[in-house]
Each structure stands twice: as C-alpha cells, then as structure tokens.
Design an enzyme around this catalytic site. Structure first.
Site, PDB file in Angstrom:
ATOM      1  N   ASN A 187      10.575 -12.198  -1.282  1.00  0.00           N
ATOM      2  CA  ASN A 187       9.471 -12.353  -0.916  1.00  0.00           C
ATOM      3  C   ASN A 187       8.400 -12.717  -1.853  1.00  0.00           C
ATOM      4  OD1 ASN A 187       7.489 -11.869   1.308  1.00  0.00           O
ATOM      5  ND2 ASN A 187       6.832  -9.809   0.480  1.00  0.00           N
ATOM      6  N   GLU A 251       2.950 -10.747   5.321  1.00  0.00           N
ATOM      7  CA  GLU A 251       1.685  -9.853   4.828  1.00  0.00           C
ATOM      8  C   GLU A 251       0.370 -10.515   4.949  1.00  0.00           C
ATOM      9  OE1 GLU A 251       4.224  -8.270   0.784  1.00  0.00           O
ATOM     10  OE2 GLU A 251       1.952  -8.390   0.531  1.00  0.00           O
ATOM     11  N   ASP A 253      -3.181 -11.719   5.775  1.00  0.00           N
ATOM     12  CA  ASP A 253      -4.646 -11.291   5.856  1.00  0.00           C
ATOM     13  C   ASP A 253      -5.502 -12.463   5.486  1.00  0.00           C
ATOM     14  OD1 ASP A 253      -4.209  -8.478   3.293  1.00  0.00           O
ATOM     15  OD2 ASP A 253      -4.177 -10.861   3.260  1.00  0.00           O
TER      16      ASP A 253
HETATM   17  O1  G3I Z   1      -0.319   7.277  -4.187  1.00  0.00           O
HETATM   18  C1  G3I Z   1      -1.390   7.370  -5.168  1.00  0.00           C
HETATM   19  C2  G3I Z   1      -2.103   8.736  -4.754  1.00  0.00           C
HETATM   20  O2  G3I Z   1      -1.266   9.728  -5.128  1.00  0.00           O
HETATM   21  C3  G3I Z   1      -3.315   8.414  -5.666  1.00  0.00           C
HETATM   22  O3  G3I Z   1      -4.099   9.698  -5.640  1.00  0.00           O
HETATM   23  C4  G3I Z   1      -4.014   7.134  -5.333  1.00  0.00           C
HETATM   24  C5  G3I Z   1      -5.158   7.319  -6.242  1.00  0.00           C
HETATM   25  O4  G3I Z   1      -5.058   6.508  -7.380  1.00  0.00           O
HETATM   26  O5  G3I Z   1      -3.228   6.133  -5.647  1.00  0.00           O
HETATM   27  C6  G3I Z   1      -1.906   6.204  -4.802  1.00  0.00           C
HETATM   28  O6  G3I Z   1      -1.367   4.979  -5.064  1.00  0.00           O
HETATM   29  C7  G3I Z   1      -1.930   3.872  -4.548  1.00  0.00           C
HETATM   30  C8  G3I Z   1      -0.873   3.129  -3.609  1.00  0.00           C
HETATM   31  O7  G3I Z   1      -1.478   2.074  -3.107  1.00  0.00           O
HETATM   32  C9  G3I Z   1      -0.618   3.978  -2.347  1.00  0.00           C
HETATM   33  O8  G3I Z   1      -1.656   4.136  -1.653  1.00  0.00           O
HETATM   34  C10 G3I Z   1      -2.075   2.925  -5.833  1.00  0.00           C
HETATM   35  O9  G3I Z   1      -2.956   3.293  -6.649  1.00  0.00           O
HETATM   36  C11 G3I Z   1      -2.768   1.430  -5.212  1.00  0.00           C
HETATM   37  O10 G3I Z   1      -2.725   0.611  -6.312  1.00  0.00           O
HETATM   38  C12 G3I Z   1      -1.568   0.952  -4.340  1.00  0.00           C
HETATM   39  O11 G3I Z   1      -2.033  -0.158  -3.830  1.00  0.00           O
HETATM   40  C13 G3I Z   1      -0.926  -0.999  -3.284  1.00  0.00           C
HETATM   41  C14 G3I Z   1      -0.493  -2.368  -4.040  1.00  0.00           C
HETATM   42  O12 G3I Z   1       0.339  -3.341  -3.137  1.00  0.00           O
HETATM   43  C15 G3I Z   1      -0.088  -1.946  -5.313  1.00  0.00           C
HETATM   44  O13 G3I Z   1       0.235  -3.073  -5.901  1.00  0.00           O
HETATM   45  C16 G3I Z   1      -1.610  -1.285  -1.661  1.00  0.00           C
HETATM   46  O14 G3I Z   1      -1.614  -0.231  -1.096  1.00  0.00           O
HETATM   47  C17 G3I Z   1      -0.593  -2.408  -1.094  1.00  0.00           C
HETATM   48  O15 G3I Z   1      -1.250  -3.081   0.209  1.00  0.00           O
HETATM   49  C18 G3I Z   1      -0.379  -3.570  -2.124  1.00  0.00           C
HETATM   50  O16 G3I Z   1       0.685  -4.387  -1.332  1.00  0.00           O
HETATM   51  C19 G3I Z   1       1.066  -5.536  -2.087  1.00  0.00           C
HETATM   52  C20 G3I Z   1       2.678  -5.860  -1.425  1.00  0.00           C
HETATM   53  O17 G3I Z   1       3.386  -4.727  -1.775  1.00  0.00           O
HETATM   54  C21 G3I Z   1       2.950  -6.973  -2.158  1.00  0.00           C
HETATM   55  N1  G3I Z   1       2.226  -8.209  -2.125  1.00  0.00           N
HETATM   56  C22 G3I Z   1       0.887  -8.157  -2.479  1.00  0.00           C
HETATM   57  C23 G3I Z   1       0.347  -6.751  -1.687  1.00  0.00           C
HETATM   58  C24 G3I Z   1      -0.996  -6.401  -2.067  1.00  0.00           C
HETATM   59  O18 G3I Z   1      -1.124  -6.201  -3.547  1.00  0.00           O
END
Ligand code: G3I
Length: 332
Positions: A187, A251, A253
């Site tokens: 991916n 993915e 958007d």
């Molecule tokens: O789980 C923790 C929680 O315990 C904490 O309280 C909170 C506050 O900091 O953070 C939570 O973790 C977050 C996690 O999402 C779950 O919600 C992380 O900070 C946050 O960085 C993470 O973001 C995700 C991101 O990937 C991380 O890289 C996004 O939701 C998600 O949409 C995004 O998805 C990625 C794909 O996997 C790969 N391609 C790109 C895409 C966008 O970055």
C-alpha cells in the site's frame, strides 16, 4: 479475547441516505466499496454505525490493527479493539481489509530498539501472530505500507535501516506462510501519478513478481485535494495491473480549505467522481474511503485549516460528493 458484551449504541437512528447504497452500486460493478472505521467511534454511536452497515461492503480499521495498537509492549498482544471491529463486520456481512502489518509509523518503542536479528524475528512473529489471529475474518492485508519516500527512494525506516531492502520480500513471504488464502497488498501514499515514487514502486513490485514473491495487489491511497486526480492515474494503475496484480484504492479522501464554499463542494464532488471512474477503468477490486463523515476524518484532525474531506458532513448529511460517487458508480 473479546469479552461478549452487549454494546449499547446510543443516539438517534441515522436518517436514511438518498438513492441506492454505495455497496450495492459497487457490487453491480464487481467492486467492494468500503470505509475506514474506528472502534472509539462505533462504540455508542447508533447512527454512525448504521450508515457503515447500510452503505459499505468492506471496512478497514483506521488504527486498531497497527503494530502500536496490537503490541504496545513486547510479547503482549491486545486484540480487543480490532476484534470488536471484526465482530461488527462479521455481523454486517462485511469484508475486512487488514491495515497494516509493517509500517514505519505507529511502531511501538520496543521495536525501534531491536538489533537486526531480533527485529527480523519480531517482524516475522508479528506478521504470523496477527494474521493467524484474524485468519477467519480478514481476507486482504496491507502487508507493507508506505515503503517509498516522496523522492522515490526506499524510505529509511527502522526496517530498511536494520534489515535492508529485503525486508519487503521477507514480510510478504512470511505473510503467505501465515495465511495461504489472504490477498497480500503493498500500500502506498502519493504514488498515484507516474513519477519517481510510482516508478520505484513499479520496479519493486515487478522485482517481487519476477522472483515469485507472493504479492497479490497494490493499494493506491488516493489522499487528494481540489487540485484533483492526476491525469495519468489510470495509465499508472494499468501498468501495475499489467503485471498481473490486483488494484485497490485504499484511503480516498479529498481535503478542502475551510470553510468550503458551495463551489468548493461541487469541485470536490467532481474529484470524487473521477476517483470512482479511475477505479472502474482498471476494474479495481475495492474502493475504500478514509472515513465517510467529516466529523471523523484524520484530515480535520491533523491539517489545520483543511478538512470537510469526506462524503457526508459532520451531521451525517450527504454532501454533493455522495451523489457524485453514486452517479459515477452507476456509470454516470
Ligand atoms: O490512541 C491514542 C490515544 O490514546 C491518545 O489519547 C490520543 C491523543 O494523542 O492519540 C491516540 O492516538 C492517535 C491515533 O490516530 C488513534 O486515534 C494518534 O495520536 C494519531 O496520530 C493517529 O492518527 C492516525 C494516523 O494514521 C497516524 O499516522 C489517523 O487516525 C489515521 O487516519 C492515519 O491513517 C494513515 C494510514 O494508516 C496510512 N496512510 C496515511 C493515513 C493518514 O495519515
């Protein structure tokens, strides 16, 4: 082990969305239509959950199957959140796309401290354990995610630095032994147009195929904005298809500057329609949106001033993009 609990989903029922559900329109074109889902959001929210069941034939856990979520501590696995989403999907008769086994991001700290020998063991062990745990429910895996930098080089991840470029082949071979039936994908982000990044991706997968490494498909993430879909997106995907690989948009958007004008939302709808037509043009296996409501989208959460990236607004009301996707799926 998921403790059988009756999940109380509060809140009003979802207002029915107009026209044929996306999953039905996709089915008529031989394509799964999916969305990213989050356990923290499906819990307790009836309407959000109802629309997932109503509109989508496939779901991708947005974070719950990532290494950091499943094994934050060495030797300990926590599948509860992932199992909950899988349980919901099973109940709704939906497919599950496993995301993701080997990625340079959301890797637990203990993994980054390992030397080459232990890291290879840990990577193989992680792939085997996670795939075996979900073997009955997850038919497609993003085995390796985002291995290439925007300049078209192998990203200097902990895996690349410690294990060398062979880690990709190793991951796919390990995945195949863990589940002989699962479809195994590489991916990538930002590789939709023909250029240094997608050329490198092409070289890598062609090399894997030539060596008989078990890879079944390539996922193009399709995180776009109002500059639109690259004109050579279809030609790019077709060259991968010509290698005998399945293609998926994983993915999708379309982020817009906030607050969007009515014209912005119409332009956004056209970008979404082009994404769908591009997918149909190469007979994608699946088209997944990275969230279906603006109220739960990583774009709004991580890109200040940008957002409103999905098909429905934060109140689950369809935007022009929703109708445009329906029409494009119907061949319009
Ligand atoms: O789980 C923790 C929680 O315990 C904490 O309280 C909170 C506050 O900091 O953070 C939570 O973790 C977050 C996690 O999402 C779950 O919600 C992380 O900070 C946050 O960085 C993470 O973001 C995700 C991101 O990937 C991380 O890289 C996004 O939701 C998600 O949409 C995004 O998805 C990625 C794909 O996997 C790969 N391609 C790109 C895409 C966008 O970055």
């Amino acid at each position: 082990m998921l403790v059988a609990a009756v999940l109380i989903r509060e809140g009003p029922d979802a207002k029915p969305l107009p026209g044929q559900p996306l999953k039905q329109l996709g089915k008529a074109r031989g394509m799964e239509v999916g969305t990213a889902v989050r356990s923290q959001d499906t819990r307790g929210n009836r309407a959000y959950r109802q629309l997932i069941v109503q509109q989508f034939s496939s779901v991708t856990p947005e974070n719950e199957m990532k290494w950091e979520a499943i094994a934050p501590k060495r030797g300990e696995f926590d599948f509860d959140a992932a199992d909950e989403l899988v349980e919901d999907a099973r109940e709704a008769g939906q497919k599950v796309r496993g995301h993701t086994l080997v990625w340079h991001f959301q890797v637990p700290g203990w993994v980054k401290e390992l030397g080459p020998k232990n890291l290879r063991q840990a990577m193989r062990g992680h792939i085997r354990t996670v795939m075996k745990h979900h073997r009955d429910d997850v038919g497609v895996w993003d085995v390796v995610n985002e291995p290439i930098s925007d300049r078209g080089r192998l990203r200097r991840s902990v895996f690349q630095r410690r294990l060398g470029p062979g880690y990709i082949e190793d991951a796919f071979r390990t995945a195949r032994t863990a589940d002989p039936d699962a479809k195994l994908y590489l991916n990538e982000i930002g590789a939709e147009s023909i250029g240094p990044k997608s050329n490198r991706l092409y070289e890598i997968v062609r090399g894997l195929k030539a060596k008989g490494v078990p890879i079944d498909g390539v996922g193009f993430q399709a995180h776009f904005n109002l500059t639109g879909v690259p004109r050579d997106f279809v030609a790019n995907m077709q060259r991968f298809k010509a290698l005998g690989l399945d293609i998926a948009i994983t993915e999708a958007d379309v982020g817009v500057k906030l607050p969007p004008s009515a014209a912005d939302l119409e332009d956004q709808a056209q970008v979404y329609a082009t994404i769908v037509r591009s997918c149909l043009a190469v007979r994608c296996r699946s088209l997944t949106f990275w969230g279906y409501t603006d109220g739960r989208s990583w774009i709004s959460e991580t890109q200040p001033g940008t957002g409103a990236a999905t098909l429905l607004d934060a109140s689950l009301v369809p935007k022009p993009a929703f109708g445009a996707v329906q029409r494009a799926l119907s061949g319009g």
